[in-house]
Design an enzyme around this catalytic site. Structure first.
Site, PDB file in Angstrom:
ATOM      1  N   GLY A  15     -21.370 101.527  50.506  1.00 54.83           N
ATOM      2  CA  GLY A  15     -22.311 101.681  51.613  1.00 54.83           C
ATOM      3  C   GLY A  15     -22.732 100.349  52.202  1.00 54.83           C
ATOM      4  N   THR A  42     -19.627 100.195  42.418  1.00 54.71           N
ATOM      5  CA  THR A  42     -19.214 101.170  41.409  1.00 54.71           C
ATOM      6  C   THR A  42     -17.847 101.766  41.717  1.00 54.71           C
ATOM      7  OG1 THR A  42     -21.496 101.717  40.872  1.00 54.71           O
ATOM      8  CG2 THR A  42     -19.837 103.374  40.327  1.00 54.71           C
ATOM      9  N   CYS A  43     -17.647 102.203  42.951  1.00 56.98           N
ATOM     10  CA  CYS A  43     -16.402 102.903  43.284  1.00 56.98           C
ATOM     11  C   CYS A  43     -15.178 102.052  42.978  1.00 56.98           C
ATOM     12  CB  CYS A  43     -16.405 103.306  44.755  1.00 56.98           C
ATOM     13  SG  CYS A  43     -14.826 103.926  45.315  1.00 56.98           S
ATOM     14  N   CYS A  48     -14.490 105.320  40.990  1.00 59.26           N
ATOM     15  CA  CYS A  48     -13.394 106.105  41.584  1.00 59.26           C
ATOM     16  C   CYS A  48     -12.021 105.452  41.458  1.00 59.26           C
ATOM     17  CB  CYS A  48     -13.655 106.325  43.072  1.00 59.26           C
ATOM     18  SG  CYS A  48     -15.366 106.563  43.510  1.00 59.26           S
ATOM     19  N   LYS A  51     -10.783 104.812  37.809  1.00 59.84           N
ATOM     20  CA  LYS A  51     -10.664 106.170  37.248  1.00 59.84           C
ATOM     21  C   LYS A  51      -9.399 106.859  37.754  1.00 59.84           C
ATOM     22  CE  LYS A  51     -11.657 109.411  39.501  1.00 59.84           C
ATOM     23  NZ  LYS A  51     -12.931 110.026  39.827  1.00 59.84           N
ATOM     24  N   GLY A 176     -21.056 117.700  31.161  1.00 55.98           N
ATOM     25  CA  GLY A 176     -20.112 118.666  31.746  1.00 55.98           C
ATOM     26  C   GLY A 176     -19.886 118.445  33.222  1.00 55.98           C
ATOM     27  N   TYR A 178     -18.716 115.778  36.713  1.00 56.77           N
ATOM     28  CA  TYR A 178     -17.487 115.149  37.193  1.00 56.77           C
ATOM     29  C   TYR A 178     -16.956 114.150  36.160  1.00 56.77           C
ATOM     30  CZ  TYR A 178     -18.302 115.894  42.352  1.00 56.77           C
ATOM     31  OH  TYR A 178     -18.477 116.370  43.616  1.00 56.77           O
ATOM     32  N   GLU A 182     -13.639 114.584  33.906  1.00 58.66           N
ATOM     33  CA  GLU A 182     -12.485 113.752  34.275  1.00 58.66           C
ATOM     34  C   GLU A 182     -12.019 112.897  33.103  1.00 58.66           C
ATOM     35  OE1 GLU A 182     -13.162 113.266  39.096  1.00 58.66           O
ATOM     36  OE2 GLU A 182     -13.858 111.666  37.799  1.00 58.66           O
ATOM     37  N   ARG A 205     -21.071 122.591  36.391  1.00 62.68           N
ATOM     38  CA  ARG A 205     -22.142 123.370  37.035  1.00 62.68           C
ATOM     39  C   ARG A 205     -22.229 122.992  38.511  1.00 62.68           C
ATOM     40  NH1 ARG A 205     -27.561 122.566  38.024  1.00 62.68           N
ATOM     41  NH2 ARG A 205     -27.679 120.605  36.848  1.00 62.68           N
ATOM     42  N   GLY A 262     -24.905 112.001  33.669  1.00 58.37           N
ATOM     43  CA  GLY A 262     -25.545 111.767  34.953  1.00 58.37           C
ATOM     44  C   GLY A 262     -25.791 110.303  35.242  1.00 58.37           C
ATOM     45  N   ASP A 303     -25.966 105.813  46.759  1.00 64.06           N
ATOM     46  CA  ASP A 303     -26.496 106.482  45.561  1.00 64.06           C
ATOM     47  C   ASP A 303     -27.957 106.149  45.268  1.00 64.06           C
ATOM     48  OD1 ASP A 303     -23.933 107.436  45.343  1.00 64.06           O
ATOM     49  OD2 ASP A 303     -23.572 106.693  43.312  1.00 64.06           O
ATOM     50  N   THR A 311     -18.721 108.197  47.360  1.00 63.10           N
ATOM     51  CA  THR A 311     -18.395 106.998  48.137  1.00 63.10           C
ATOM     52  C   THR A 311     -18.245 107.244  49.643  1.00 63.10           C
ATOM     53  OG1 THR A 311     -17.549 105.520  46.485  1.00 63.10           O
ATOM     54  CG2 THR A 311     -16.396 105.475  48.551  1.00 63.10           C
ATOM     55  N   HIS A 435       6.992 126.084  53.963  1.00 65.13           N
ATOM     56  CA  HIS A 435       7.672 126.653  52.803  1.00 65.13           C
ATOM     57  C   HIS A 435       8.773 125.728  52.296  1.00 65.13           C
ATOM     58  CE1 HIS A 435       8.943 129.925  50.234  1.00 65.13           C
ATOM     59  NE2 HIS A 435      10.193 129.710  50.605  1.00 65.13           N
ATOM     60  N   GLU A 440       1.066 126.862  51.059  1.00 64.88           N
ATOM     61  CA  GLU A 440       1.298 128.029  51.921  1.00 64.88           C
ATOM     62  C   GLU A 440       0.471 129.230  51.476  1.00 64.88           C
ATOM     63  OE1 GLU A 440       5.312 129.863  51.767  1.00 64.88           O
ATOM     64  OE2 GLU A 440       5.713 128.456  50.134  1.00 64.88           O
TER      65      GLU A 440
HETATM   66  P1  NDP Z   1     -23.239 114.952  37.005  1.00 68.68           P
HETATM   67  O1  NDP Z   1     -24.613 115.097  37.509  1.00 68.68           O
HETATM   68  O2  NDP Z   1     -22.096 115.510  37.747  1.00 68.68           O
HETATM   69  O3  NDP Z   1     -23.162 115.546  35.530  1.00 68.68           O
HETATM   70  C1  NDP Z   1     -24.058 115.177  34.538  1.00 68.68           C
HETATM   71  C2  NDP Z   1     -23.790 116.050  33.336  1.00 68.68           C
HETATM   72  O4  NDP Z   1     -24.576 115.624  32.255  1.00 68.68           O
HETATM   73  C3  NDP Z   1     -24.137 117.507  33.583  1.00 68.68           C
HETATM   74  O5  NDP Z   1     -23.198 118.293  32.908  1.00 68.68           O
HETATM   75  C4  NDP Z   1     -25.523 117.616  32.991  1.00 68.68           C
HETATM   76  O6  NDP Z   1     -25.843 118.901  32.542  1.00 68.68           O
HETATM   77  C5  NDP Z   1     -25.408 116.698  31.808  1.00 68.68           C
HETATM   78  N1  NDP Z   1     -26.702 116.149  31.409  1.00 68.68           N
HETATM   79  C6  NDP Z   1     -27.638 115.574  32.201  1.00 68.68           C
HETATM   80  N2  NDP Z   1     -28.685 115.171  31.464  1.00 68.68           N
HETATM   81  C7  NDP Z   1     -28.427 115.494  30.192  1.00 68.68           C
HETATM   82  C8  NDP Z   1     -29.127 115.339  28.971  1.00 68.68           C
HETATM   83  N3  NDP Z   1     -30.340 114.780  28.935  1.00 68.68           N
HETATM   84  N4  NDP Z   1     -28.548 115.795  27.854  1.00 68.68           N
HETATM   85  C9  NDP Z   1     -27.337 116.380  27.887  1.00 68.68           C
HETATM   86  N5  NDP Z   1     -26.614 116.552  29.001  1.00 68.68           N
HETATM   87  C10 NDP Z   1     -27.155 116.112  30.139  1.00 68.68           C
HETATM   88  O7  NDP Z   1     -23.093 113.394  36.753  1.00 68.68           O
HETATM   89  P2  NDP Z   1     -21.843 112.472  36.432  1.00 68.68           P
HETATM   90  O8  NDP Z   1     -22.409 111.385  35.600  1.00 68.68           O
HETATM   91  O9  NDP Z   1     -20.693 113.237  35.923  1.00 68.68           O
HETATM   92  O10 NDP Z   1     -21.488 111.920  37.866  1.00 68.68           O
HETATM   93  C11 NDP Z   1     -22.484 111.299  38.675  1.00 68.68           C
HETATM   94  C12 NDP Z   1     -22.168 111.492  40.127  1.00 68.68           C
HETATM   95  O11 NDP Z   1     -21.068 110.673  40.469  1.00 68.68           O
HETATM   96  C13 NDP Z   1     -21.734 112.898  40.470  1.00 68.68           C
HETATM   97  O12 NDP Z   1     -22.833 113.704  40.798  1.00 68.68           O
HETATM   98  C14 NDP Z   1     -20.830 112.692  41.626  1.00 68.68           C
HETATM   99  O13 NDP Z   1     -21.568 112.781  42.813  1.00 68.68           O
HETATM  100  C15 NDP Z   1     -20.281 111.304  41.449  1.00 68.68           C
HETATM  101  N6  NDP Z   1     -18.887 111.333  41.001  1.00 68.68           N
HETATM  102  C16 NDP Z   1     -17.932 111.878  41.801  1.00 68.68           C
HETATM  103  C17 NDP Z   1     -16.615 111.918  41.414  1.00 68.68           C
HETATM  104  C18 NDP Z   1     -15.591 112.526  42.305  1.00 68.68           C
HETATM  105  O14 NDP Z   1     -15.869 112.733  43.479  1.00 68.68           O
HETATM  106  N7  NDP Z   1     -14.406 112.846  41.797  1.00 68.68           N
HETATM  107  C19 NDP Z   1     -16.200 111.390  40.118  1.00 68.68           C
HETATM  108  C20 NDP Z   1     -17.266 110.861  39.344  1.00 68.68           C
HETATM  109  C21 NDP Z   1     -18.538 110.839  39.781  1.00 68.68           C
HETATM  110  P3  NDP Z   1     -26.418 120.041  33.515  1.00 68.68           P
HETATM  111  O15 NDP Z   1     -25.261 120.512  34.326  1.00 68.68           O
HETATM  112  O16 NDP Z   1     -26.920 121.065  32.566  1.00 68.68           O
HETATM  113  O17 NDP Z   1     -27.489 119.402  34.318  1.00 68.68           O
END
Ligand code: NDP
Length: 450
Positions: A15, A42-43, A48, A51, A176, A178, A182, A205, A262, A303, A311, A435, A440
């Site tokens: 940004g 970061t990216c 990104c 990764k 769980g 991104y 990944e 989620r 997160g 961010d 990004t 095709h 398709e």
């Molecule tokens: P996310 O917010 O996607 O996922 C965080 C995960 O950690 C969730 O599964 C969440 O659970 C869990 N979590 C959060 N707090 C706790 C806790 N205290 N204890 C246990 N589990 C916890 O964050 P990421 O770090 O994966 O990615 C950050 C951001 O980066 C993304 O939101 C995305 O925007 C960006 N990103 C994009 C990518 C792409 O475009 N391919 C690749 C990587 C990152 P719950 O679901 O229950 O909240």
């Protein structure tokens, strides 16, 4: 009142760099930018880009098996992490330099230092230099968040994943989202034994439920041990590794524990609160549609504002800011219909509403197909691809598209153009198929499945 510069940008990520370049090159502004770490943010440096290169490396193991099935006499000799890491570091050096050159070429002055805001029109560099600016842009991004559990210091975050001395034999991934999903796939593809713990009922989620199921089932079929509804309660050092104790009573020993739970905005310690810049509960800098903070001369993008943390969105926000402030074209950052891809194996590409979101808004028709792609079917693989369109029953508009499988990230970009233009299901139907491709299927789904 005269200032040293028209714009001072704090943060050399996606940004900040875009905003600085457009303000200087197109807006004719005098611009300076401070970055305390490596240019690119970061990216480019720890997100990104490295990764995706790791994803590319990790899918090649299966490609060797496919090549054999197609008749090539090849033998995978094992993955050489040291070789890959060296090549990765060289590529990141190249990219960092390219970012620097782009900025200096546009006339931006780069300060390789931390900068903090001193007042509404001044910043201070780490060496004490004070620089006054008509406008200040905060583009400091975010950083990984690790919950405060016993033994948390034994875990690493995604920042460390590109610098490992060696690949672990057994890895635990917590989270769980991104990043967790990944890396679970990357490590698995590179031959690491992977366990993933996620506190909720299903990983990813927020994405379409059917697509999440599809990705999770494929990951499990590849050998990733996904434990849902379970969180890691504590970590302890044991002989030969790290022991993780989970809330469901299970425990396991690992060589590496990756927390991907997160990210949080990097807003603390910048002097913002003292100035009256409004900061939200998650630490995000509060901004309006033009990325302006509660202090009129200070703006924020990316961010650190915790809007849509991707990004390309930060780049758009940075560009819109420069258009607004330096080119006399007030432009709101646009967060509608942002397509994205999760580079799991298989990939998930998504744009628009999930089936669940669309159903909550009105009557829908769902068109979905799962099938075994010709390329992998021939190679004897069992993986299936998912194509899904969520259609408004009354307007016939395609509200969402979800694709799981090879190339989903590439495919979704083009589906996003059509959906952004307001395409109806009939527009998809009228489009003649290409095709033989997997894409398709997007234009040949005739009957709704529900
Ligand atoms: P996310 O917010 O996607 O996922 C965080 C995960 O950690 C969730 O599964 C969440 O659970 C869990 N979590 C959060 N707090 C706790 C806790 N205290 N204890 C246990 N589990 C916890 O964050 P990421 O770090 O994966 O990615 C950050 C951001 O980066 C993304 O939101 C995305 O925007 C960006 N990103 C994009 C990518 C792409 O475009 N391919 C690749 C990587 C990152 P719950 O679901 O229950 O909240």
């Amino acid at each position: 009142m005269s200032f040293d510069v028209d714009l001072f940008v704090i943060g050399g990520g996606s940004g900040g760099v875009r905003a600085a370049r457009i303000a200087a090159a197109e807006g004719g502004a005098k611009v300076a930018l401070a970055e305390e770490s490596r240019m690119g943010g970061t990216c480019v440096i720890r997100g990104c880009v490295p990764k995706k290169l790791m994803v590319n490396a990790s899918v090649l193991g299966a490609a060797v098996a496919d090549a054999k099935a197609y008749g090539w006499q090849v033998q995978a000799g094992g993955f050489d992490w040291g070789h890959f890491r060296k090549a990765l570091e060289a590529e990141l050096d190249r990219l960092e330099n390219a970012y620097r050159n782009t900025l200096t070429g546009a006339g931006v002055t780069i300060h390789d230092a931390r900068a903090v805001v001193k007042d509404a029109h001044a910043v201070r560099l780490a060496d004490g230099t004070r620089i006054t600016a008509r406008h200040i842009l905060i583009a400091t991004g975010g950083r990984p968040f690790v919950p405060d559990i016993p033994g948390a210091d034994l875990a690493v975050t995604s920042n460390a994943m590109f610098h490992l001395d060696a690949l672990p034999k057994r890895a635990l991934v917590v989270g769980g989202g991104y990043i967790a999903s990944e890396f679970a796939c990357i490590l698995n593809g590179l031959g690491v034994e992977v366990t993933q713990y996620y506190r909720g009922p299903q990983i990813l989620r927020g994405f379409d439920a059917e697509a999440r199921e599809h990705v999770a089932a494929a990951m499990q079929a590849q050998g990733i041990a996904i434990h849902c509804n379970a969180d890691v309660a504590r970590l302890e050092k044991v002989a030969g590794g790290i022991r993780a104790h989970a809330t469901d009573g299970t425990a396991g020993d690992f060589d590496l524990v990756l927390y991907a739970t997160g990210r949080v905005p990097n807003s603390a310690g910048l002097g913002l609160e003292a100035l009256g810049v409004r900061i939200g509960a998650r630490g995000q800098v509060e901004v309006d549609g033009y990325s302006q903070t509660s202090v009129p001369s200070i703006y924020a993008v990316g961010d650190v504002t915790d809007r849509v943390n991707l990004t390309p969105v930060a780049i758009r926000e940075g560009h819109a800011f420069a258009d607004t402030v330096f080119l006399g074209r007030p432009t709101r950052a646009d967060h509608e219909l942002v397509a994205s891809a999760v580079f799991t194996q298989p990939e998930l590409g998504t744009v628009g509403l999930t089936e669940e979101e669309a159903r909550a808004a009105g009557p829908v028709e769902i068109y979905a197909a799962t099938f075994r792609p010709m390329k992998s079917l021939f190679a004897g693989r069992q993986d299936r691809m998912l194509m899904k369109l969520v259609v408004a029953a009354d307007s016939r508009r395609v509200l969402g598209c979800h694709i799981v499988g090879e190339g989903a990230g590439e495919l979704i970009q083009l589906a996003a153009v059509a959906i952004r233009m307001g395409a109806t299901k009939e527009d998809f139907d009228r489009t003649v198929a290409v095709h033989p491709t997997v894409a398709e299927e997007l234009v040949t789904m005739r009957k709704p499945v529900r």
